[in-house]
Design an enzyme around this catalytic site. Structure first.
Site, short mmCIF file in Angstrom:
data_model
loop_
_atom_site.label_atom_id
_atom_site.label_comp_id
_atom_site.label_asym_id
_atom_site.label_seq_id
_atom_site.Cartn_x
_atom_site.Cartn_y
_atom_site.Cartn_z
N LYS A 167 2.77 11.46 -3.50
CA LYS A 167 1.70 10.77 -4.22
C LYS A 167 0.65 11.76 -4.77
O LYS A 167 -0.03 11.48 -5.75
CB LYS A 167 1.04 9.78 -3.25
N ASP B 21 0.88 -1.16 0.00
CA ASP B 21 0.00 0.00 0.00
C ASP B 21 0.92 1.22 0.00
O ASP B 21 1.52 1.54 1.02
CB ASP B 21 -0.88 -0.04 1.26
#
Ligand code: AMP
Length: 616
Positions: free
Chosen positions: A71, A9
């Site tokens: 991100k 993740d």
């Protein structure tokens, strides 16, 4: 021995790695004993590369060279509003890359975002390798469900740079559902509400034993815990400015301390109702020797007030998704909360109020995504080794409309959002001018009817088409979306059978200037829809209005022949009729829309006159 595979993740704030052992998914702790690792990368004064907790620990003294929340920038174009907003608040320096992407400058060296994300992925790979005592290559990596093609491709690039064989990328809420429903033999409709550090996703799935079918998904790739922290930072900055007439934002070190304190306070307020923020020696008053301290008390109530719109935005997205996908809230039997920010009591209350359900207690919001990724990784590798079908089936959807630009700058959707992937669709287009020998296909993804407002994925030009009258040339465009949500496009000119394809790539992104150029100035390459629904509907409407005009005009003319005013109005109607015929011939959708409106008004006017004449 079965092959070692992992699920990663790759979070905005923290990353987590898991594997499946003895049929049971488990999170792998790093050497420090932590189950999650900060997604932070820094370059030290001495040029050393630091990752995770070590990078986080030195962030205050090296704020300009410490990257967090990368991100939020991955796969984005420099001109994207989110990037321009991020530039205002991030302590590290963003610069525009040659292909119009975003780069980060650390100690005079420029890094691409996939490169920096790869450093985090390598660290997670290392955590797993330390645990296994040997190399690991195969991994499933998760991404927000609402990521577009560019963001998906860039994440895959990051995996490749990290030396991973990314066997699949899967959507975070889907991974969470996989971990939640794994080996439970349940049959349920589940909503996964995923509010992490940087992104928000909502997905609704039907879980039927081993089949996980996503029915709909929606989200915001710029809504998460970081925004909650930022609200507290702003509150502290303005409070301090009011008291001391000094702006803390001018000092990167002070700002980094504020950010850390804000996050800590926010986390604490999930379990207490009030917390003190103490930052001694935060700044010194210029010209004075005195150091200034920051001391404030933040209550849960105040935090809720500062962040109310953020929580509401997430709930509004849920509401919109259900409506658009025509799903009934009452059919949802379970709500699963994912992402650290869902620990905030206000978020939980809002979710409970919206769905009318208590969220599931059995999942750990920080670990469930990595666990699901590990479950998927193990299933894929086992199936590959045994040559059988995987024992679980994942049916995901594409989050955004996919289509091409058509004449007039309009966006023609070929594959609508929430279509199950993999999928493929072909459509036939035609030229807009006589003897047009080139056609440019501009591929876009987004929610708007206007091409310019959507994300351009790529474009290609079909040249040397045979010279033919407009509308007769046929070009077949086929769109493919892989199970990972990655797009490929093929175009074939039907006359010669010649084909061209593009693998739409994140690395070949265009600058906004180029994009604008393509979107505005490609008249000569324009393609028109052939027999699409939009065109058909418009044509039918316009033709109906034309018939009505033709039946009304002679009646009106009979009575108004003597009046100049009447003649003038009738001339205008004739002009509109001519424009309507041309627009139909050209398949010019914007012109058809305009002329439909004008003809409608003309008919109302003509009817009014005809009735008055009949009444006299
Ligand atoms: P994730 O990306 O899932 O790791 O989520 C990280 C985000 O969750 C960060 O913004 C954290 O500050 C936030 N977070 C973690 N724990 C809590 C908590 N107890 N209360 C509120 N937010 C939290």
């Amino acid at each position: 021995m079965s092959e070692r595979v992992i699920g990663i993740d790759l979070g905005t704030t923290n990353s987590c790695v898991a594997t499946v052992e003895g049929g049971v998914p488990k999170v792998i702790a790093n050497k420090g004993g932590y189950k999650t690792t900060p997604s932070m990368v820094a370059i030290s004064e001495a040029g050393r590369r630091l990752v995770g907790h070590i990078a986080k620990r030195q962030a205050i003294t090296n704020a300009n060279n410490t990257v967090y929340a990368a991100k939020r920038l991955i796969g984005r174009k420099w001109t994207h509003p989110a990037v321009q907003r991020a530039r205002q608040v991030l302590p590290y320096k963003l610069v525009e890359g040659e292909t119009g992407d975003v780069r980060i400058e650390l100690h005079d060296k420029t890094y691409s975002i996939p490169e920096l994300s790869a450093i985090v992925l390598s660290e997670m790979k290392k955590v797993a390798e330390d645990y296994f005592g040997g190399p690991v290559e195969k991994a499933v990596v998760t991404i927000p469900a609402y990521f577009n093609d560019g963001q998906r491709q860039a994440t895959k690039d990051a995996g490749r740079i990290a030396g991973l064989d990314v066997i699949r990328i899967i959507n975070e809420p889907t991974a969470a559902a996989l971990a939640y429903g794994f080996k439970k033999n349940i049959r349920k409709r589940v909503a996964v509400f995923d509010l992490g550090g940087g992104t928000f996703d909502i997905s609704v799935l039907d879980i039927q034993d081993g089949v996980f079918e996503v029915l709909a998904t929606a989200g915001d790739t710029y809504l998460g815990g970081e925004d909650f922290d930022q609200r507290i930072v702003e509150w502290l900055v303005f409070g301090f400015a009011k008291e001391h007439k000094l702006d803390l934002r001018t000092d990167v070190m002070a700002l980094q301390r504020l950010r850390d304190a804000a996050e800590q306070a926010k986390v604490q307020l999930s379990s207490t109702t009030t917390t003190d923020i103490n930052l001694p020696f935060i700044m010194s008053a210029s010209g004075k020797q005195d150091a200034l301290h920051l001391q404030r008390t933040l209550t849960r109530e105040k935090l809720e007030e500062l962040t109310a719109d953020l929580v509401e935005r997430s709930v509004e997205i849920c509401d919109r998704m259900l409506k658009e996908a025509r799903l009934d809230k009452a059919d949802i039997e379970e709500v699963v909360l994912v992402g650290g920010q869902t620990r905030m009591p206000r978020v939980q209350q809002m979710v409970k109020a919206f769905f009318g359900l208590d969220p599931a207690k059995s999942v750990h919001p920080d670990e469930v995504v990595a666990l699901g990724a590990a479950v998927q990784a193990a299933a894929l590798v086992n199936a590959q080794q045994s040559g059988s079908q995987p024992d679980l089936l994942l049916l995901d959807v594409t989050p955004l409309n996919l289509g091409i630009m058509i004449a007039g700058g309009y966006f023609n959707t070929l594959i609508p959002a929430n279509t199950t992937v993999p999928t493929s669709k072909s459509h036939t287009f035609t030229t807009v001018r006589d003897n047009q020998t080139a056609v440019k296909i501009v591929v876009l993804q987004g929610e708007s009817d206007v091409s310019k407002q959507n994300e351009m994925l790529g474009e290609f030009i079909l040249t040397d088409l045979p010279a033919m009258p407009r509308g007769t040339m046929e070009i077949e465009v086929t769109f493919d979306i892989s199970p990972e949500g990655i797009v490929s496009v093929f175009a074939k000119d039907k006359a010669t059978g010649r084909e061209q394809s593009i693998q739409v790539t994140a690395t070949s992104r265009m600058s906004e200037d180029e994009l604008q150029h393509v979107l505005e100035a490609n008249e000569e390459f324009a393609v028109a829809e052939k027999n699409t629904e939009v065109f058909q509907t418009l044509r039918n409407d316009v033709e109906r209005h034309l018939r009505e005009v033709d039946s009304l005009v002679p009646k009106v003319r009979e009575f108004l022949s003597a009046s100049d005013f009447g003649e003038d109005a009738l001339k205008k109607v004739e002009t509109q009729k001519e424009r309507a015929r041309r627009a139909i011939q050209m398949q010019d959708i914007p012109a058809l829309k305009e002329v439909r409106e004008k003809l409608e008004r003309a008919n109302t006017m003509l009817k009014g006159v005809a009735e008055r004449v009949a009444g006299t």
